[in-house]
Every structure is written in C-alpha cells, then in structure tokens.
Design a protein around this motif. Structure first.
Motif, PDB file in Angstrom:
ATOM      1  N   ALA A 114       9.498 -37.712  -9.555  1.00  0.00           N
ATOM      2  CA  ALA A 114      10.441 -36.838  -8.833  1.00  0.00           C
ATOM      3  C   ALA A 114      11.734 -37.584  -8.507  1.00  0.00           C
ATOM      4  O   ALA A 114      12.834 -37.029  -8.632  1.00  0.00           O
ATOM      5  CB  ALA A 114       9.777 -36.305  -7.565  1.00  0.00           C
ATOM      6  N   LYS A 118      15.469 -36.688  -9.832  1.00  0.00           N
ATOM      7  CA  LYS A 118      16.524 -36.491  -8.819  1.00  0.00           C
ATOM      8  C   LYS A 118      17.848 -37.135  -9.238  1.00  0.00           C
ATOM      9  O   LYS A 118      18.914 -36.618  -8.932  1.00  0.00           O
ATOM     10  CB  LYS A 118      16.032 -37.099  -7.499  1.00  0.00           C
ATOM     11  CG  LYS A 118      17.020 -37.124  -6.362  1.00  0.00           C
ATOM     12  CD  LYS A 118      17.130 -35.793  -5.654  1.00  0.00           C
ATOM     13  CE  LYS A 118      18.015 -35.872  -4.433  1.00  0.00           C
ATOM     14  NZ  LYS A 118      18.300 -34.557  -3.857  1.00  0.00           N
ATOM     15  N   LEU A 139      10.549 -28.080 -12.736  1.00  0.00           N
ATOM     16  CA  LEU A 139      11.601 -28.719 -11.918  1.00  0.00           C
ATOM     17  C   LEU A 139      12.815 -29.088 -12.754  1.00  0.00           C
ATOM     18  O   LEU A 139      13.960 -28.925 -12.309  1.00  0.00           O
ATOM     19  CB  LEU A 139      11.077 -30.014 -11.289  1.00  0.00           C
ATOM     20  CG  LEU A 139      10.416 -29.995  -9.931  1.00  0.00           C
ATOM     21  CD1 LEU A 139      10.160 -31.422  -9.484  1.00  0.00           C
ATOM     22  CD2 LEU A 139      11.234 -29.254  -8.896  1.00  0.00           C
TER      23      LEU A 139
ATOM     24  N   ASN B  87      17.992 -42.210  -1.934  1.00  0.00           N
ATOM     25  CA  ASN B  87      16.757 -41.422  -1.895  1.00  0.00           C
ATOM     26  C   ASN B  87      15.560 -42.183  -1.344  1.00  0.00           C
ATOM     27  O   ASN B  87      14.523 -41.589  -1.053  1.00  0.00           O
ATOM     28  CB  ASN B  87      16.441 -40.892  -3.294  1.00  0.00           C
ATOM     29  CG  ASN B  87      17.504 -39.931  -3.771  1.00  0.00           C
ATOM     30  OD1 ASN B  87      17.981 -39.092  -3.003  1.00  0.00           O
ATOM     31  ND2 ASN B  87      17.903 -40.043  -5.024  1.00  0.00           N
ATOM     32  N   ASN B  90      13.888 -40.927   1.804  1.00  0.00           N
ATOM     33  CA  ASN B  90      12.886 -39.860   1.845  1.00  0.00           C
ATOM     34  C   ASN B  90      11.576 -40.338   2.461  1.00  0.00           C
ATOM     35  O   ASN B  90      10.874 -39.573   3.122  1.00  0.00           O
ATOM     36  CB  ASN B  90      12.620 -39.333   0.429  1.00  0.00           C
ATOM     37  CG  ASN B  90      13.799 -38.548  -0.137  1.00  0.00           C
ATOM     38  OD1 ASN B  90      14.883 -38.554   0.446  1.00  0.00           O
ATOM     39  ND2 ASN B  90      13.597 -37.895  -1.258  1.00  0.00           N
ATOM     40  N   MET B 105      11.708 -25.874  -2.962  1.00  0.00           N
ATOM     41  CA  MET B 105      11.238 -26.929  -3.869  1.00  0.00           C
ATOM     42  C   MET B 105      12.406 -27.495  -4.676  1.00  0.00           C
ATOM     43  O   MET B 105      13.355 -26.775  -4.989  1.00  0.00           O
ATOM     44  CB  MET B 105      10.180 -26.351  -4.833  1.00  0.00           C
ATOM     45  CG  MET B 105       9.472 -27.375  -5.712  1.00  0.00           C
ATOM     46  SD  MET B 105       8.761 -28.792  -4.835  1.00  0.00           S
ATOM     47  CE  MET B 105       7.680 -27.937  -3.674  1.00  0.00           C
ATOM     48  N   GLY B 106      12.308 -28.754  -4.979  1.00  0.00           N
ATOM     49  CA  GLY B 106      13.313 -29.442  -5.787  1.00  0.00           C
ATOM     50  C   GLY B 106      12.831 -30.851  -6.007  1.00  0.00           C
ATOM     51  O   GLY B 106      11.732 -31.219  -5.557  1.00  0.00           O
ATOM     52  N   THR B 107      13.614 -31.657  -6.688  1.00  0.00           N
ATOM     53  CA  THR B 107      13.143 -33.003  -7.010  1.00  0.00           C
ATOM     54  C   THR B 107      12.984 -33.860  -5.752  1.00  0.00           C
ATOM     55  O   THR B 107      11.997 -34.585  -5.610  1.00  0.00           O
ATOM     56  CB  THR B 107      14.103 -33.690  -8.007  1.00  0.00           C
ATOM     57  OG1 THR B 107      15.448 -33.584  -7.503  1.00  0.00           O
ATOM     58  CG2 THR B 107      14.038 -33.035  -9.369  1.00  0.00           C
ATOM     59  N   GLY B 108      13.946 -33.778  -4.840  1.00  0.00           N
ATOM     60  CA  GLY B 108      13.843 -34.563  -3.616  1.00  0.00           C
ATOM     61  C   GLY B 108      12.672 -34.117  -2.759  1.00  0.00           C
ATOM     62  O   GLY B 108      11.927 -34.946  -2.205  1.00  0.00           O
ATOM     63  N   ALA B 110       9.972 -32.635  -3.817  1.00  0.00           N
ATOM     64  CA  ALA B 110       8.736 -33.049  -4.496  1.00  0.00           C
ATOM     65  C   ALA B 110       8.431 -34.519  -4.202  1.00  0.00           C
ATOM     66  O   ALA B 110       7.269 -34.889  -3.972  1.00  0.00           O
ATOM     67  CB  ALA B 110       8.859 -32.829  -6.004  1.00  0.00           C
ATOM     68  N   ALA B 111       9.460 -35.339  -4.192  1.00  0.00           N
ATOM     69  CA  ALA B 111       9.247 -36.760  -3.878  1.00  0.00           C
ATOM     70  C   ALA B 111       8.714 -36.907  -2.451  1.00  0.00           C
ATOM     71  O   ALA B 111       7.800 -37.714  -2.201  1.00  0.00           O
ATOM     72  CB  ALA B 111      10.552 -37.543  -4.041  1.00  0.00           C
ATOM     73  N   ALA B 114       5.040 -35.877  -2.300  1.00  0.00           N
ATOM     74  CA  ALA B 114       4.189 -36.885  -2.923  1.00  0.00           C
ATOM     75  C   ALA B 114       4.059 -38.126  -2.032  1.00  0.00           C
ATOM     76  O   ALA B 114       2.962 -38.690  -1.890  1.00  0.00           O
ATOM     77  CB  ALA B 114       4.748 -37.268  -4.296  1.00  0.00           C
TER      78      ALA B 114
END
Lengths: 165, 165, 165, 165
Positions: A114, A118, A139, B87, B90, B105-108, B110-111, B114
């Motif tokens: 992810a 990003k 995504l 990032n 996060n 939802m988005g890449t950030g 999702a990170a 996780a």
C-alpha cells in the motif's frame, strides 16, 4: 554510482514453505542479475530466505531492521541498517527499492504494498492470495503486476527497470 | 489523565462525497462522546471533514501531519503534530488511536489498516469497497469489524472501548 | 555476514575546506581498511567528500538520505537508502554505524553526536571547534575521543573495533 | 483552530532537583498562559514534572512517546502520541512546538536543541550548564535565548510568539 536495488517484501515467522522457497530463488536470481537485494533484514521467513539466496550467488544484501540493534538480523545480511522505527521502517523499504517484489502475504507485506502504491511505485505480486490481488488491483490497477513464479517476477523486474531508465 | 483517542483514517483528495459526509458525522459523534479525534491532519477529504465535524460539537482534534510545517493542516485541527515523516507517520496514527475507524478506502488508508492489524489492533471499516473487506478479512478476520454507517461505527467503538477497560 | 560500517557525520553546504579535505581522507582510509562507509548521503560537504574518498579506494558507500527520492544523493553513493524522514534520519545514521566519526561541526552533526551519546555509543571528534569538545566532554566524557587528523581518527576507530569484538 | 504549543524539553531520570522544580513551574505558567504543553511524555524527570505543573493549572498536555505503547507515559499526559520511533521522535517534539524551552541538559535534550537550530527555530535555555550555552551560542548565536528562571523563560516565550504572529 547508485546500484540498482530490488526489494523483496514478505512475511517473517508466518511465511509459508512456498514463500520461503520462492524468496530464496528470488534472492539468488537478483544476485545473479547483479542487483542489490533489500529486505526487512530479520532472521525469519522471506527476509532471511531471500538474503540467503542472494548470498548463495555472491550478491550484496541490505537489511532495513525495525529494531534498535542488530541482534535479530539475518546472518545473510551484509549491510544492516538499524532504524529503531518499528513498522514505520516499512516505508523506507519501499522508497529505497527501485523494484518491489511482494513474496507471500501478511499484514506487514500489505502495508508495504500500500505504501508503494501511495507513491506511485509498481509492485510485483508473487503469491496465491486471491483476495490480495483483487484488492490491490481495485486500488491501483496500473501499478500491480502478477508473477506466477520467481523467474517470471525477475522478468517483470527487468522490464520495469528498462522503463525506468 | 490520558484521554480516549479515536482515529479516523481515510483518503484526502480522493475521498468520495459519501466518505466526506460520513467523516463529518463520525467527527461529530466522536466529539459528542467526549473522545479526542485523531486524523492525518491535512486540509482535505476525510481528515478535514472529520475534524470539522468534531469542532461542530466542540470536540478536541489532533492532526498527525506528514509535512515539516503546518501549512497544509486543516483549519479544524487544534493540536497539530508536525512529523516530517511523510507516509511513515501513518504508523503513528494507528499506534496513538485507542480505536481506529477507516472511512473510505485508498492506498494510505490501506497502509494504516494493515499497520493496525500488524500490531493486533482492531479496525472498524466504514466503506462500500468489497475487495477491501474481503482482503482484510482474509488477513485477520478477528480484528475487522464492519459498520454500515457512522452511528453503527460509533456503537462498535463503544463496545471495543468497553472491552479495552 | 554483517560488514563493519563506519559512519562519517559532518556538515553539508556549511563544511569548511578542511572538513572536506579531512572527509575525503577519512573515506579513503575507511575503504582501505575494508570497512563500509556510511554518510547522510547528500551531494554536499562532508557526506559527498567522504563518499568520493571511499570510492577513490574502491570502497562501498551507503547514504542515508533525508529526502523522498535520490535526486540529492551524492554520485559517490552506491547504496542509497531513501528515508523521507527529514532530520529524523540522523538517528539511523548513528544506530547503523559501528564507529562514528564527526568531521567538522554544525547543527545536524551536533544532533548526531548527541543521539550517539544517548545510546551509549562512542564518538570520534575531528574538528577545531573547542566549544563542541568542551560541551560533549561535559555531557559524556567517557564516550568522546579526540582525533587531530584523519589518520589518528582511523587509529582510534581500529582500537574501538578491537574492543567491540 | 491550531492552538499554541510550547515544548519543554529536558532530561528524564537524570534531571536534577532544580530541573524538576523549574519544569513544574514552566508547565504551570504555560497552562496559565492558555498554551498547550508538549513534552517527550515519559513518567520521569522534566517531562513528568512539566506535565504535572500544567495539570495543576488545568492545562492541556501532549506527550510524544518514544515507545510503542503508553505504559511509560506520565499520568499527567492528556494526549499520548505513540510514535515507536525511539529517539527519532525528538525531531517531532521540536517541529511540533511553536516555542521550545530546554530545561536542564542531557544527551536527548542536546539532540533536541540541535535539531531545533537545524530548522532555524529559536530555543530558550534554562540551565546552569555553561559549556552547553557556549557551544550552542557558537553554533547559532541568533537562535539561542538564555533564561535565568521559569518566569523569565515565559517572558521570552511571549516575546517570541509576538514576533511569530
């Protein structure tokens, strides 16, 4: 001059036998290609196996450790980067890799994928985890590449590197 | 004495209208419950809307900024934590939150989910993204809770907090 | 197997001519000793000169970059670690180095020395800055070693390494 | 709207009795001025005393913890930011504070002062450590202010804030 770094990301203690086998092959092929291998550096699972594979072919191995010393580093890591950042070090794994191969799946691996997406990096997935493929495709479809085995992953890495230059 | 912190994680510029609406409601409900709201702090999307919702109910808002100053902070952030970590910040969002709600939802995002699962935290998902639900369930079923709307998310937060104490 | 890493810390744009000359010599001597050189990685001052010195003797160079890409990396860095941590990356420089040599003085260098002392590491100072020597002595006398020139610094490094093993 | 944050940096277990007394007074005066207090958050020394002082005047306290959970947090911290960054979190302390007061001296405190100077922030020194004053003056004379006691430190903070706005 900056060397090409290929990052292999994957589970530690929870890696499957196939993940470990694939990681070893990936490490070996990366070394044979003349690239530097980068992993999360610990003495377990994909990190350890990929590093050992690279050393079996006389490669150079970098480990980005989450801990504050090197006691948990894989014996096959040449350059141990001690971050003391915990899981925040995952972002360094991703940013430092010219090519990212995710071997297997787990929470840390998912975070790394992810974080790579990003910052608009491509990721090569090598696993049997269908939900992960469906999710990461949803995504960022353009950034996800699927490999069926280590050799296919390295071929994809070669193509991506050709496009980077 | 340490206040209860509820983190609302979600997309910035890529948030949908529904994400923004949900985030505002979440922020308002969090403030009304007497909890502190924590977000990624930027003046966009879910971070901005949740902070504004919390301020509409006189709540206290914390923003964990990725940047090296406060120029991109939401006006609705009271306590701006300037990390200059990109990032990697996060992970701080996740570790500092007693309860984590992923809105959209988005890449950030999702990170962040996780990373939360990695340290055995539970995450409340509020979105319409089926692949994300299927994937995170497959990663850590016990730690994923699904909410249909902001009120349901806050009810789940209440239950989780009761179990933490 | 983990290689020995010697970190050379020092100013970027504000390095003096003598700092740069010393850094080049240090890099060269480190490479000749068979050690890996680690610096802050940027294409300025002590970082750049030390890396170039190491490459002049066919050494291996690691750069821990504060930025989110490699555009500001020294051409003489082989392994570029991209942290996107800003000055927080200084802690990684210190933790990853078996031996730390501070060449010259500045705010970043002072932070690195202080962070090294914080985790009970020894630091070799190579500079003409008397207030810095007096101050760091007052903080942690046992951990500060003074070198008059690059050759003396490398001799001290050799002694420290002998004691580490 | 962003609240004014005043950071009080100082030793933990190695704080002197005077440091602790000064820190308590600083915390109290900061709260009385309506500012938010930020510290390194741990339950020792200057961090703990400043937080307790602020709470004695009903202030709001933020603690930026180096650890991965809140077990070592001061009881007087309201908002616990869990970074899991070790000493790299010192940079966040500095970047998040509109005003920085260094109360006492030690390796961590020295790192924080140096990191503040690195990004052109001013630092108010409250200590009896002459070598530190001489050194930081030599590094960045314009950015170092000397206070003889907590009341003088707060007066300097007021002047700096007037100039920031």
């Amino acid at each position: 001059m900056k060397k090409i770094i290929v990052g292999v990301m994957g589970p530690g203690a929870n890696a499957t036998d196939l993940d470990v086998e694939n990681a070893y092959q990936l490490g070996k092929l990366i070394a044979q290609a003349g690239w530097v291998l980068l992993t999360g550096g610990r003495n377990e699972g994909v990190m350890d196996a990929a590093s050992k594979g690279a050393k079996s072919a006389n490669g150079l191995t970098v480990g980005i450790l989450p801990s504050s010393d090197t006691t948990t580093a894989s014996d096959a890591v040449d350059i141990a980067i001690v971050t003391d950042l915990g899981n925040a070090r995952n972002n360094i794994n991703v940013l430092s890799s010219d090519i990212i191969i995710a071997c297997g799946m787990g929470t840390g691996t998912a975070a790394e994928i992810a974080l790579a997406l990003k910052v608009n990096k491509k990721v090569i997935l090598l696993n049997n985890n269908q939900p992960s493929k469906a999710f990461f495709h949803s995504l960022a479809k353009q950034q996800i590449l699927i490999a069926e085995n280590p050799i296919a992953a390295i071929e994809l890495a070669n193509q991506l590197l050709a496009n980077l230059n």
